[in-house]
Design a protein around this motif. Structure first.
Motif, PDB file in Angstrom:
ATOM      1  N   GLN A  44       0.827  -1.211   0.000  1.00  0.00           N
ATOM      2  CA  GLN A  44       0.000   0.000   0.000  1.00  0.00           C
ATOM      3  C   GLN A  44       0.861   1.260   0.000  1.00  0.00           C
ATOM      4  N   GLN A  45       1.861   1.312   0.889  1.00  0.00           N
ATOM      5  CA  GLN A  45       2.697   2.501   0.983  1.00  0.00           C
ATOM      6  C   GLN A  45       3.597   2.666  -0.232  1.00  0.00           C
ATOM      7  N   ALA A  46       4.062   1.544  -0.790  1.00  0.00           N
ATOM      8  CA  ALA A  46       4.911   1.624  -1.984  1.00  0.00           C
ATOM      9  C   ALA A  46       4.115   2.151  -3.178  1.00  0.00           C
ATOM     10  N   ARG A  88      -5.374  -0.530  -6.297  1.00  0.00           N
ATOM     11  CA  ARG A  88      -4.927   0.844  -6.088  1.00  0.00           C
ATOM     12  C   ARG A  88      -5.018   1.201  -4.605  1.00  0.00           C
ATOM     13  N   PRO A  89      -4.124   2.078  -4.160  1.00  0.00           N
ATOM     14  CA  PRO A  89      -4.100   2.427  -2.731  1.00  0.00           C
ATOM     15  C   PRO A  89      -5.116   3.503  -2.396  1.00  0.00           C
ATOM     16  N   ASP A 138      -7.241   4.137   3.646  1.00  0.00           N
ATOM     17  CA  ASP A 138      -7.486   3.100   4.649  1.00  0.00           C
ATOM     18  C   ASP A 138      -7.124   1.692   4.185  1.00  0.00           C
ATOM     19  N   GLY A 139      -6.587   1.542   2.972  1.00  0.00           N
ATOM     20  CA  GLY A 139      -6.251   0.207   2.505  1.00  0.00           C
ATOM     21  C   GLY A 139      -6.113   0.143   0.992  1.00  0.00           C
ATOM     22  N   LEU A 140      -6.456  -1.036   0.433  1.00  0.00           N
ATOM     23  CA  LEU A 140      -6.322  -1.269  -1.005  1.00  0.00           C
ATOM     24  C   LEU A 140      -7.685  -1.580  -1.623  1.00  0.00           C
TER      25      LEU A 140
END
Length: 308
Positions: free
Chosen positions: A128-130, A154-155, A158-160
Protein backbone atom coordinates in the motif's frame (compact mmCIF):
# COMPACT_ATOMS: atom_id res chain seq x y z
CA UNK A 1 -15.66 -2.80 6.49
CA UNK A 2 -18.22 -5.53 5.78
CA UNK A 3 -18.28 -8.20 8.50
CA UNK A 4 -18.01 -11.20 6.16
CA UNK A 5 -15.46 -11.74 3.39
CA UNK A 6 -16.46 -13.43 0.13
CA UNK A 7 -13.11 -15.04 -0.67
CA UNK A 8 -9.61 -15.69 0.66
CA UNK A 9 -6.90 -14.82 -1.87
CA UNK A 10 -3.14 -14.61 -2.12
CA UNK A 11 -1.83 -11.46 -3.79
CA UNK A 12 1.49 -12.18 -5.49
CA UNK A 13 3.85 -9.19 -5.22
CA UNK A 14 7.18 -10.18 -6.78
CA UNK A 15 8.39 -13.07 -4.62
CA UNK A 16 6.17 -11.90 -1.77
CA UNK A 17 2.80 -13.55 -1.23
CA UNK A 18 0.24 -11.48 0.66
CA UNK A 19 -2.71 -13.39 2.18
CA UNK A 20 -5.81 -11.21 1.85
CA UNK A 21 -9.56 -11.41 2.24
CA UNK A 22 -11.95 -10.03 -0.38
CA UNK A 23 -14.97 -7.89 0.53
CA UNK A 24 -17.66 -6.29 -1.60
CA UNK A 25 -17.27 -2.50 -1.77
CA UNK A 26 -20.81 -1.61 -2.84
CA UNK A 27 -24.24 -2.49 -1.49
CA UNK A 28 -26.97 -3.15 -4.06
CA UNK A 29 -29.51 -4.29 -1.45
CA UNK A 30 -30.08 -0.64 -0.48
CA UNK A 31 -32.30 -0.36 -3.57
CA UNK A 32 -36.04 -0.47 -2.87
CA UNK A 33 -37.31 -3.69 -4.45
CA UNK A 34 -40.85 -4.51 -5.54
CA UNK A 35 -42.35 -7.94 -6.28
CA UNK A 36 -44.66 -8.81 -9.16
CA UNK A 37 -48.14 -9.70 -7.94
CA UNK A 38 -51.20 -11.27 -9.54
CA UNK A 39 -54.53 -9.38 -9.50
CA UNK A 40 -55.50 -11.38 -6.39
CA UNK A 41 -52.41 -10.08 -4.57
CA UNK A 42 -50.40 -13.32 -4.63
CA UNK A 43 -46.83 -13.43 -5.91
CA UNK A 44 -46.22 -14.80 -9.40
CA UNK A 45 -43.38 -17.06 -10.52
CA UNK A 46 -41.53 -17.20 -13.80
CA UNK A 47 -41.85 -20.17 -16.16
CA UNK A 48 -40.03 -21.13 -19.36
CA UNK A 49 -42.20 -22.14 -22.30
CA UNK A 50 -41.10 -24.11 -25.36
CA UNK A 51 -41.68 -22.04 -28.53
CA UNK A 52 -42.32 -25.25 -30.44
CA UNK A 53 -44.76 -27.12 -28.18
CA UNK A 54 -45.91 -24.46 -25.73
CA UNK A 55 -45.12 -26.81 -22.84
CA UNK A 56 -43.50 -25.67 -19.62
CA UNK A 57 -39.79 -26.63 -19.56
CA UNK A 58 -38.10 -27.28 -16.23
CA UNK A 59 -34.69 -25.65 -15.74
CA UNK A 60 -33.08 -29.02 -14.93
CA UNK A 61 -33.86 -30.32 -18.43
CA UNK A 62 -32.52 -27.29 -20.32
CA UNK A 63 -29.37 -27.12 -22.41
CA UNK A 64 -27.46 -24.07 -23.61
CA UNK A 65 -27.03 -23.35 -27.30
CA UNK A 66 -25.23 -20.77 -29.45
CA UNK A 67 -27.17 -19.42 -32.43
CA UNK A 68 -24.67 -19.43 -35.31
CA UNK A 69 -27.34 -18.89 -37.98
CA UNK A 70 -31.04 -18.00 -37.98
CA UNK A 71 -32.78 -20.62 -35.76
CA UNK A 72 -29.71 -22.90 -35.95
CA UNK A 73 -27.89 -23.71 -32.72
CA UNK A 74 -24.89 -25.67 -31.55
CA UNK A 75 -25.76 -27.23 -28.18
CA UNK A 76 -23.39 -27.59 -25.22
CA UNK A 77 -23.97 -29.73 -22.19
CA UNK A 78 -23.17 -28.46 -18.70
CA UNK A 79 -20.05 -30.66 -18.57
CA UNK A 80 -18.80 -29.30 -21.91
CA UNK A 81 -19.25 -25.72 -20.77
CA UNK A 82 -17.56 -26.45 -17.44
CA UNK A 83 -14.54 -27.86 -19.28
CA UNK A 84 -14.18 -24.54 -21.16
CA UNK A 85 -14.11 -22.46 -18.00
CA UNK A 86 -10.90 -21.16 -16.47
CA UNK A 87 -10.00 -23.01 -13.30
CA UNK A 88 -10.60 -20.86 -10.25
CA UNK A 89 -7.48 -19.88 -8.35
CA UNK A 90 -6.94 -18.15 -5.04
CA UNK A 91 -3.67 -16.67 -6.36
CA UNK A 92 -3.91 -13.14 -7.79
CA UNK A 93 -0.79 -12.48 -9.85
CA UNK A 94 0.38 -8.88 -10.28
CA UNK A 95 1.55 -8.40 -13.88
CA UNK A 96 2.57 -4.73 -14.04
CA UNK A 97 2.66 -1.41 -12.22
CA UNK A 98 1.22 1.54 -14.14
CA UNK A 99 0.52 5.22 -13.32
CA UNK A 100 -2.43 5.54 -10.96
CA UNK A 101 -4.50 7.60 -13.42
CA UNK A 102 -3.63 5.43 -16.46
CA UNK A 103 -6.90 3.46 -16.35
CA UNK A 104 -9.87 5.32 -17.82
CA UNK A 105 -12.77 5.02 -15.31
CA UNK A 106 -15.02 3.88 -18.19
CA UNK A 107 -13.24 0.51 -17.85
CA UNK A 108 -14.18 0.19 -14.16
CA UNK A 109 -16.51 -2.72 -13.40
CA UNK A 110 -17.28 -4.05 -9.91
CA UNK A 111 -15.24 -2.73 -6.99
CA UNK A 112 -14.04 -4.76 -4.00
CA UNK A 113 -11.90 -4.11 -0.95
CA UNK A 114 -9.05 -6.33 0.17
CA UNK A 115 -7.79 -6.50 3.73
CA UNK A 116 -4.84 -8.47 5.13
CA UNK A 117 -5.47 -11.98 6.37
CA UNK A 118 -3.46 -13.66 9.12
CA UNK A 119 0.26 -12.79 8.92
CA UNK A 120 -0.44 -10.52 5.95
CA UNK A 121 -0.39 -7.16 7.73
CA UNK A 122 3.23 -6.16 7.07
CA UNK A 123 3.47 -7.08 3.36
CA UNK A 124 -0.01 -5.60 2.79
CA UNK A 125 1.02 -2.26 4.30
CA UNK A 126 4.32 -2.39 2.43
CA UNK A 127 2.51 -2.73 -0.91
CA UNK A 128 0.00 0.00 0.00
CA UNK A 129 2.70 2.50 0.98
CA UNK A 130 4.91 1.62 -1.98
CA UNK A 131 2.03 2.20 -4.40
CA UNK A 132 1.16 5.52 -2.72
CA UNK A 133 4.77 6.76 -2.83
CA UNK A 134 5.30 5.68 -6.45
CA UNK A 135 1.99 7.13 -7.67
CA UNK A 136 1.26 3.83 -9.37
CA UNK A 137 -1.32 1.05 -9.18
CA UNK A 138 -1.00 -2.66 -9.90
CA UNK A 139 -2.58 -4.65 -12.71
CA UNK A 140 -3.27 -8.27 -11.85
CA UNK A 141 -5.02 -11.43 -13.13
CA UNK A 142 -7.82 -13.03 -11.15
CA UNK A 143 -9.51 -16.30 -12.12
CA UNK A 144 -12.97 -16.52 -10.57
CA UNK A 145 -16.31 -18.12 -11.48
CA UNK A 146 -14.97 -19.65 -14.67
CA UNK A 147 -13.43 -16.48 -16.10
CA UNK A 148 -10.06 -14.77 -15.86
CA UNK A 149 -10.47 -11.09 -15.08
CA UNK A 150 -8.10 -8.14 -15.07
CA UNK A 151 -8.09 -6.14 -11.85
CA UNK A 152 -6.53 -2.89 -10.73
CA UNK A 153 -5.15 -2.78 -7.19
CA UNK A 154 -4.93 0.84 -6.09
CA UNK A 155 -4.10 2.43 -2.73
CA UNK A 156 -6.56 4.40 -0.65
CA UNK A 157 -6.02 6.05 2.72
CA UNK A 158 -7.49 3.10 4.65
CA UNK A 159 -6.25 0.21 2.50
CA UNK A 160 -6.32 -1.27 -1.01
CA UNK A 161 -9.14 -1.24 -3.56
CA UNK A 162 -9.51 -4.32 -5.77
CA UNK A 163 -11.14 -2.88 -8.92
CA UNK A 164 -12.37 -5.34 -11.53
CA UNK A 165 -11.82 -3.99 -15.05
CA UNK A 166 -13.68 -4.51 -18.32
CA UNK A 167 -11.93 -5.87 -21.41
CA UNK A 168 -11.48 -3.65 -24.47
CA UNK A 169 -14.26 -5.39 -26.42
CA UNK A 170 -16.69 -4.72 -23.54
CA UNK A 171 -16.38 -0.93 -23.84
CA UNK A 172 -17.79 1.03 -26.75
CA UNK A 173 -15.59 3.65 -28.40
CA UNK A 174 -16.61 7.29 -28.06
CA UNK A 175 -15.12 7.79 -31.51
CA UNK A 176 -17.91 5.66 -33.01
CA UNK A 177 -20.32 8.51 -32.24
CA UNK A 178 -18.47 10.86 -34.61
CA UNK A 179 -18.91 13.84 -32.30
CA UNK A 180 -18.72 17.09 -34.26
CA UNK A 181 -15.77 19.27 -33.22
CA UNK A 182 -16.66 22.97 -33.49
CA UNK A 183 -14.19 25.81 -33.03
CA UNK A 184 -14.88 28.05 -30.02
CA UNK A 185 -13.50 31.53 -29.49
CA UNK A 186 -11.04 32.52 -26.78
CA UNK A 187 -13.70 34.79 -25.22
CA UNK A 188 -16.24 31.95 -25.04
CA UNK A 189 -13.65 29.62 -23.51
CA UNK A 190 -12.67 32.27 -20.94
CA UNK A 191 -16.28 32.71 -19.82
CA UNK A 192 -16.81 28.94 -19.64
CA UNK A 193 -13.71 28.61 -17.45
CA UNK A 194 -15.06 31.36 -15.17
CA UNK A 195 -18.36 29.45 -14.80
CA UNK A 196 -16.42 26.29 -13.90
CA UNK A 197 -14.37 28.21 -11.33
CA UNK A 198 -17.56 29.72 -9.90
CA UNK A 199 -18.94 26.24 -9.16
CA UNK A 200 -15.63 24.55 -8.34
CA UNK A 201 -15.21 22.39 -5.24
CA UNK A 202 -12.00 20.79 -3.98
CA UNK A 203 -13.30 17.22 -3.86
CA UNK A 204 -16.32 14.97 -4.14
CA UNK A 205 -18.17 14.31 -0.89
CA UNK A 206 -20.67 11.49 -1.49
CA UNK A 207 -22.22 12.12 1.93
CA UNK A 208 -23.41 15.54 0.71
CA UNK A 209 -25.89 13.97 -1.72
CA UNK A 210 -28.83 11.64 -1.20
CA UNK A 211 -31.07 9.48 -3.37
CA UNK A 212 -34.17 11.68 -3.65
CA UNK A 213 -36.12 9.05 -5.59
CA UNK A 214 -35.51 6.40 -2.93
CA UNK A 215 -36.55 8.89 -0.25
CA UNK A 216 -39.86 9.56 -2.05
CA UNK A 217 -40.52 5.84 -2.58
CA UNK A 218 -39.91 4.98 1.10
CA UNK A 219 -42.22 7.83 2.17
CA UNK A 220 -44.91 6.57 -0.23
CA UNK A 221 -44.53 3.02 1.14
CA UNK A 222 -45.06 4.31 4.67
CA UNK A 223 -48.19 6.16 3.52
CA UNK A 224 -49.52 3.00 1.87
CA UNK A 225 -48.89 0.98 5.03
CA UNK A 226 -50.82 3.56 7.05
CA UNK A 227 -53.69 3.39 4.57
CA UNK A 228 -53.17 6.88 3.19
CA UNK A 229 -53.62 7.82 -0.44
CA UNK A 230 -50.35 8.50 -2.23
CA UNK A 231 -50.48 11.95 -3.82
CA UNK A 232 -48.83 12.08 -7.23
CA UNK A 233 -46.63 15.13 -7.67
CA UNK A 234 -46.69 16.84 -11.03
CA UNK A 235 -43.36 17.35 -12.71
CA UNK A 236 -42.07 20.89 -12.29
CA UNK A 237 -41.30 22.44 -15.65
CA UNK A 238 -38.03 24.25 -16.00
CA UNK A 239 -38.31 28.02 -16.35
CA UNK A 240 -35.01 28.28 -18.11
CA UNK A 241 -36.14 27.95 -21.72
CA UNK A 242 -34.59 24.56 -22.43
CA UNK A 243 -35.20 24.53 -26.18
CA UNK A 244 -34.74 28.25 -26.83
CA UNK A 245 -32.20 29.31 -29.44
CA UNK A 246 -29.97 31.96 -27.91
CA UNK A 247 -26.55 33.49 -28.40
CA UNK A 248 -23.74 31.52 -26.76
CA UNK A 249 -21.89 34.55 -25.39
CA UNK A 250 -25.12 35.97 -23.90
CA UNK A 251 -25.88 32.61 -22.26
CA UNK A 252 -22.38 32.42 -20.78
CA UNK A 253 -22.59 35.95 -19.40
CA UNK A 254 -26.05 35.28 -17.97
CA UNK A 255 -24.74 32.10 -16.30
CA UNK A 256 -22.04 34.11 -14.55
CA UNK A 257 -24.43 36.89 -13.47
CA UNK A 258 -27.30 34.79 -12.17
CA UNK A 259 -25.88 31.32 -11.60
CA UNK A 260 -27.45 30.09 -14.82
CA UNK A 261 -30.88 31.69 -14.34
CA UNK A 262 -32.52 33.17 -17.41
CA UNK A 263 -32.08 36.94 -17.69
CA UNK A 264 -32.96 39.60 -20.23
CA UNK A 265 -29.54 39.25 -21.83
CA UNK A 266 -30.13 35.53 -22.34
CA UNK A 267 -33.26 36.16 -24.39
CA UNK A 268 -31.97 39.17 -26.31
CA UNK A 269 -31.82 38.96 -30.13
CA UNK A 270 -28.64 37.39 -31.44
CA UNK A 271 -25.91 39.64 -32.74
CA UNK A 272 -25.42 39.59 -36.45
CA UNK A 273 -23.16 36.70 -37.42
CA UNK A 274 -23.33 35.07 -34.00
CA UNK A 275 -23.71 31.31 -34.00
CA UNK A 276 -27.11 30.12 -32.67
CA UNK A 277 -27.03 27.47 -29.98
CA UNK A 278 -29.61 25.59 -27.93
CA UNK A 279 -29.37 26.23 -24.23
CA UNK A 280 -29.00 23.03 -22.23
CA UNK A 281 -30.34 23.47 -18.70
CA UNK A 282 -28.02 22.26 -15.97
CA UNK A 283 -29.85 20.52 -13.12
CA UNK A 284 -29.02 22.07 -9.76
CA UNK A 285 -27.20 19.89 -7.25
CA UNK A 286 -29.38 18.12 -4.74
CA UNK A 287 -27.45 18.32 -1.51
CA UNK A 288 -28.15 17.51 2.07
CA UNK A 289 -26.24 18.37 5.24
CA UNK A 290 -23.30 16.05 5.82
CA UNK A 291 -24.53 15.21 9.31
CA UNK A 292 -27.67 13.61 7.89
CA UNK A 293 -25.63 11.51 5.51
CA UNK A 294 -24.20 9.44 8.33
CA UNK A 295 -27.65 8.10 9.12
CA UNK A 296 -27.45 4.46 10.12
CA UNK A 297 -29.75 1.76 8.71
CA UNK A 298 -31.48 1.71 12.06
CA UNK A 299 -32.88 5.16 11.31
CA UNK A 300 -34.68 4.03 8.12
CA UNK A 301 -38.52 4.07 8.19
CA UNK A 302 -39.50 1.50 10.79
CA UNK A 303 -42.47 0.10 8.93
CA UNK A 304 -40.41 -0.49 5.82
CA UNK A 305 -37.65 -2.29 7.69
CA UNK A 306 -40.12 -4.55 9.38
CA UNK A 307 -41.32 -5.87 6.05
CA UNK A 308 -37.97 -6.55 4.43
Amino acid sequence: MPARSIASLSLSFGLVSIPVKLYTATESSSEVRFHLLAPDGSRVKQQYISEKTGAVVERSSMNKGYEFDKDRFVVFSSDELKALEDAASHVVEIMAFIPEKAVNPVFYDKAYYIAPDKRGGKPYNLLQQALEKSGRCALAKWASRGKTRIVQVRPEQDGLVFQQLLYADEVRSLGDLHVEHVQVSDAELKLALQIIEQGAEDNYDPAAYEDEEKKRILAAIDEKIEGKEVITQEAVESTRGGGQVIDLMDALRASLKGGGEKTKSATAPRRKGAEPVTEIPVAPKTRKPAARATKSPAEAPAKVRARK
